[in-house]
Motif scaffolding. Structure first.
Motif, mmCIF file in Angstrom:
data_model
loop_
_atom_site.group_PDB
_atom_site.id
_atom_site.type_symbol
_atom_site.label_atom_id
_atom_site.label_comp_id
_atom_site.label_asym_id
_atom_site.label_seq_id
_atom_site.Cartn_x
_atom_site.Cartn_y
_atom_site.Cartn_z
ATOM 1 N N GLY A 69 -14.063 19.084 4.692
ATOM 2 C CA GLY A 69 -14.098 20.263 5.556
ATOM 3 C C GLY A 69 -13.559 21.491 4.857
ATOM 4 O O GLY A 69 -12.946 21.396 3.794
ATOM 5 N N HIS A 70 -13.813 22.638 5.470
ATOM 6 C CA HIS A 70 -13.294 23.886 4.902
ATOM 7 C C HIS A 70 -12.378 24.593 5.902
ATOM 8 O O HIS A 70 -12.692 24.642 7.096
ATOM 9 C CB HIS A 70 -14.433 24.809 4.449
ATOM 10 C CG HIS A 70 -15.356 25.265 5.540
ATOM 11 N ND1 HIS A 70 -15.121 26.406 6.287
ATOM 12 C CD2 HIS A 70 -16.528 24.767 6.008
ATOM 13 C CE1 HIS A 70 -16.116 26.584 7.144
ATOM 14 N NE2 HIS A 70 -16.980 25.591 7.007
ATOM 15 N N THR A 71 -11.267 25.113 5.381
ATOM 16 C CA THR A 71 -10.323 25.841 6.236
ATOM 17 C C THR A 71 -10.603 27.337 6.227
ATOM 18 O O THR A 71 -10.002 28.072 7.006
ATOM 19 C CB THR A 71 -8.875 25.610 5.760
ATOM 20 O OG1 THR A 71 -8.836 25.782 4.341
ATOM 21 C CG2 THR A 71 -8.371 24.234 6.138
ATOM 22 N N CYS A 101 -15.237 26.669 16.062
ATOM 23 C CA CYS A 101 -16.253 25.615 15.861
ATOM 24 C C CYS A 101 -16.625 25.452 14.392
ATOM 25 O O CYS A 101 -17.017 24.376 13.972
ATOM 26 C CB CYS A 101 -17.452 25.823 16.772
ATOM 27 S SG CYS A 101 -18.587 27.115 16.319
ATOM 28 N N ASP A 102 -16.528 26.501 13.577
ATOM 29 C CA ASP A 102 -16.904 26.403 12.150
ATOM 30 C C ASP A 102 -15.700 26.711 11.271
ATOM 31 O O ASP A 102 -15.512 27.834 10.874
ATOM 32 C CB ASP A 102 -18.057 27.359 11.871
ATOM 33 C CG ASP A 102 -18.587 27.239 10.459
ATOM 34 O OD1 ASP A 102 -18.229 26.265 9.774
ATOM 35 O OD2 ASP A 102 -19.332 28.118 10.021
ATOM 36 N N MET A 103 -14.933 25.696 10.834
ATOM 37 C CA MET A 103 -14.959 24.356 11.350
ATOM 38 C C MET A 103 -13.561 23.798 11.490
ATOM 39 O O MET A 103 -13.304 22.634 11.246
ATOM 40 C CB MET A 103 -15.845 23.446 10.465
ATOM 41 C CG MET A 103 -15.398 23.390 9.019
ATOM 42 S SD MET A 103 -16.204 22.023 8.141
ATOM 43 C CE MET A 103 -15.133 20.680 8.635
ATOM 44 N N LYS A 104 -12.648 24.692 11.929
ATOM 45 C CA LYS A 104 -11.282 24.217 12.155
ATOM 46 C C LYS A 104 -11.229 23.217 13.310
ATOM 47 O O LYS A 104 -10.375 22.334 13.331
ATOM 48 C CB LYS A 104 -10.370 25.416 12.407
ATOM 49 C CG LYS A 104 -10.121 26.235 11.130
ATOM 50 C CD LYS A 104 -9.346 27.511 11.372
ATOM 51 C CE LYS A 104 -8.943 28.145 10.033
ATOM 52 N NZ LYS A 104 -8.314 29.471 10.235
ATOM 53 N N ASP A 135 -13.134 27.453 0.105
ATOM 54 C CA ASP A 135 -14.208 28.258 -0.486
ATOM 55 C C ASP A 135 -15.584 27.756 -0.076
ATOM 56 O O ASP A 135 -16.442 27.493 -0.910
ATOM 57 C CB ASP A 135 -14.074 28.236 -2.022
ATOM 58 C CG ASP A 135 -15.040 29.215 -2.696
ATOM 59 O OD1 ASP A 135 -15.431 30.198 -2.068
ATOM 60 O OD2 ASP A 135 -15.394 28.982 -3.868
ATOM 61 N N GLU A 136 -15.796 27.613 1.243
ATOM 62 C CA GLU A 136 -17.134 27.199 1.685
ATOM 63 C C GLU A 136 -17.932 28.411 2.124
ATOM 64 O O GLU A 136 -19.118 28.517 1.858
ATOM 65 C CB GLU A 136 -17.033 26.193 2.832
ATOM 66 C CG GLU A 136 -18.279 25.309 2.971
ATOM 67 C CD GLU A 136 -19.378 25.958 3.780
ATOM 68 O OE1 GLU A 136 -20.538 25.543 3.641
ATOM 69 O OE2 GLU A 136 -19.111 26.888 4.569
ATOM 70 N N GLU A 137 -17.270 29.329 2.794
ATOM 71 C CA GLU A 137 -17.958 30.517 3.308
ATOM 72 C C GLU A 137 -18.125 31.573 2.209
ATOM 73 O O GLU A 137 -18.843 32.541 2.382
ATOM 74 C CB GLU A 137 -17.183 31.114 4.492
ATOM 75 C CG GLU A 137 -16.942 30.145 5.647
ATOM 76 C CD GLU A 137 -18.196 29.836 6.450
ATOM 77 O OE1 GLU A 137 -19.294 30.239 6.028
ATOM 78 O OE2 GLU A 137 -18.070 29.174 7.492
ATOM 79 N N GLY A 138 -17.419 31.396 1.082
ATOM 80 C CA GLY A 138 -17.502 32.347 -0.016
ATOM 81 C C GLY A 138 -18.525 31.912 -1.047
ATOM 82 O O GLY A 138 -19.525 31.268 -0.709
ATOM 83 N N GLY A 164 -17.584 17.651 8.446
ATOM 84 C CA GLY A 164 -17.400 17.976 9.868
ATOM 85 C C GLY A 164 -17.960 19.313 10.308
ATOM 86 O O GLY A 164 -17.415 19.962 11.195
ATOM 87 N N GLU A 165 -19.060 19.754 9.707
ATOM 88 C CA GLU A 165 -19.681 21.028 10.097
ATOM 89 C C GLU A 165 -20.236 20.913 11.525
ATOM 90 O O GLU A 165 -20.611 19.823 11.965
ATOM 91 C CB GLU A 165 -20.835 21.371 9.136
ATOM 92 C CG GLU A 165 -20.405 21.758 7.734
ATOM 93 C CD GLU A 165 -19.843 23.187 7.641
ATOM 94 O OE1 GLU A 165 -19.811 23.897 8.671
ATOM 95 O OE2 GLU A 165 -19.421 23.565 6.536
ATOM 96 N N PRO A 166 -20.326 22.047 12.213
ATOM 97 C CA PRO A 166 -20.828 22.023 13.601
ATOM 98 C C PRO A 166 -22.344 21.825 13.658
ATOM 99 O O PRO A 166 -23.095 22.782 13.775
ATOM 100 C CB PRO A 166 -20.419 23.390 14.155
ATOM 101 C CG PRO A 166 -20.285 24.270 12.966
ATOM 102 C CD PRO A 166 -19.886 23.398 11.809
#
Ligand SMILES: [Zn+2]
Length: 377
Positions: A69-71, A101-104, A135-138, A164-166
């Motif tokens: 997962g990504h924080t 939801c994305d994705m905490k 660094d998932e959204e970057g 665990g992505e939505p």
């Protein structure tokens, strides 16, 4: 029972907009440390590009089941929210906040499931682990890719990884992603000889050649799809000449093409095919191709079956196994082990007033717990 709500609130209150971490990973590490996880910090990048990541593992045996997962989160955006996007307010049993939801939310649900699992499980001989990136959204350079290389070098590649992505579309549990299409972008530039339209024999029109090339790329059927994928698709996204007058044959013509391809193709093979089609028409055209991701598929095995059963037992939804949509870090993980993606309903992700209902969050945690139970039976 462990409660994912307070953990999710704590995570949302860390404004971890990529590349910031803002304390989010420390919150997680504290919870996992208490459970006995062995944690390795894996920061990558220098200066402003520095990204926090970590790997945490409980147990040394097999099966080894990893949650990824990504924080990090996307910015709140310019439109105004009804509440502070990082306050995690609860209104009518719904938690609001960037990352809910994305994705905490998915991360909080899984941590909570692991807490419940370990509190009742004695003589556990498998392994549970977390691959957490910031660094998932970057740009995705200093995150999952490098953590996986480290995991490989240190013998931590799991037997199965759940991202665990939505993925749920309308109702929690309606969609599990078991693969994704690949994507390729090509820029094709055909050179001709500029001239007067009234004297075409003294010129060489590059647009005509480009049209022939584009027809040869878009007319053939690349494939008819298969059990898990829709057919691959070639789409011309732009044709540019920049000609502002009516009496000129231009010197060059450029087109951009995108291919979304299924697992019957590879980026390399498609690159070669495009080059052949181009050179057949225009020997000296310039071709620039970037493959942003290969197609991948995890043939549904016991883990995906366990996931389907866990979902059905909690809310009586039969999930659709899907390979559509955009890319995620699962494309990197798929190069090392079997991977599937499953999490909350994604309808508010990246939007204003991103939110998750407490009901869904708790159900997701129970589904995750049932999956863990099934895999370590
Ligand atoms: Zn995400």
């Amino acid at each position: 029972m462990s409660d994912p709500v307070s953990l999710l609130q704590e995570l949302i209150r860390c404004p971890s907009v990529t590349p910031e971490d803002a304390g989010a990973q420390a919150v997680l590490k504290a919870r996992l440390k208490k459970l006995g996880f062995e944690i390795t910090d894996l920061p990558y990048g220098e200066g402003e590009d520095r990204i926090l990541n970590f790997f945490a593992r409980y147990g040394t045996g097999h099966p080894h089941f990893c949650f990824a997962g990504h924080t990090d989160v996307v910015p709140a955006g310019k439109s105004s929210w009804d509440n502070d996007p990082f306050s995690a307010d609860i209104i009518d049993d719904v938690i609001y906040g960037r990352g809910a939801c994305d994705m905490k939310g998915g991360i909080a649900a899984f941590v909570s499931a692991v807490e419940d699992f370990l509190s009742k499980k004695n003589n556990f001989t498998g392994s549970l682990s977390f691959l957490i990136t910031g660094d998932e959204e970057g740009p995705g350079i200093n995150g999952t890719v490098k953590v996986l290389e480290w995991m490989q070098a240190h013998n931590h590649i799991p037997d199965f990884c759940l991202v665990g992505e939505p993925t749920s579309a309308q109702t929690l549990g309606d969609v599990i992603k078991i693969g994704r299409r690949g994507s390729l972008n090509a820029v094709i530039e055909v050179e001709g000889t500029q001239g007067h339209v009234a004297y075409p024999h003294l010129a060489d029109n590059p647009i005509h050649k480009l049209m022939t090339i584009l027809t040869s790329l878009t007319q053939p059927v690349l494939d008819n799809g298969n059990e898990w994928f829709q057919p691959s698709s070639v789409q011309v996204t732009s044709i540019d000449v920049g000609n502002v007058v009516t009496n000129l044959i231009p010197a060059t013509a450029t087109a951009r093409v995108n291919i979304r391809f299924n697992n019957l193709h590879t980026g390399t093979a498609l690159k070669g095919w495009i080059a052949t089609q181009c050179h057949r028409v225009a020997e000296h055209c310039k071709i620039d191709i970037a493959v942003s991701g290969e197609a991948f598929l995890t043939e549904p095995g016991k883990e995906v079956r366990a996931l389907c059963e866990a979902i059905y037992s909690v809310n009586e939804v039969k999930p659709r196994l899907d390979t559509g949509g955009g890319t995620s870090d699962a494309r990197f993980i798929s190069q090392y082990c079997a991977v599937a993606e499953f999490g909350l309903v994604g309808q508010t992700m990246h939007k204003v007033n991103e939110a998750v209902s407490i009901h869904d969050l708790k159900q997701l945690s129970t589904i995750y717990l049932n999956v863990i139970d099934a895999l370590f039976e």
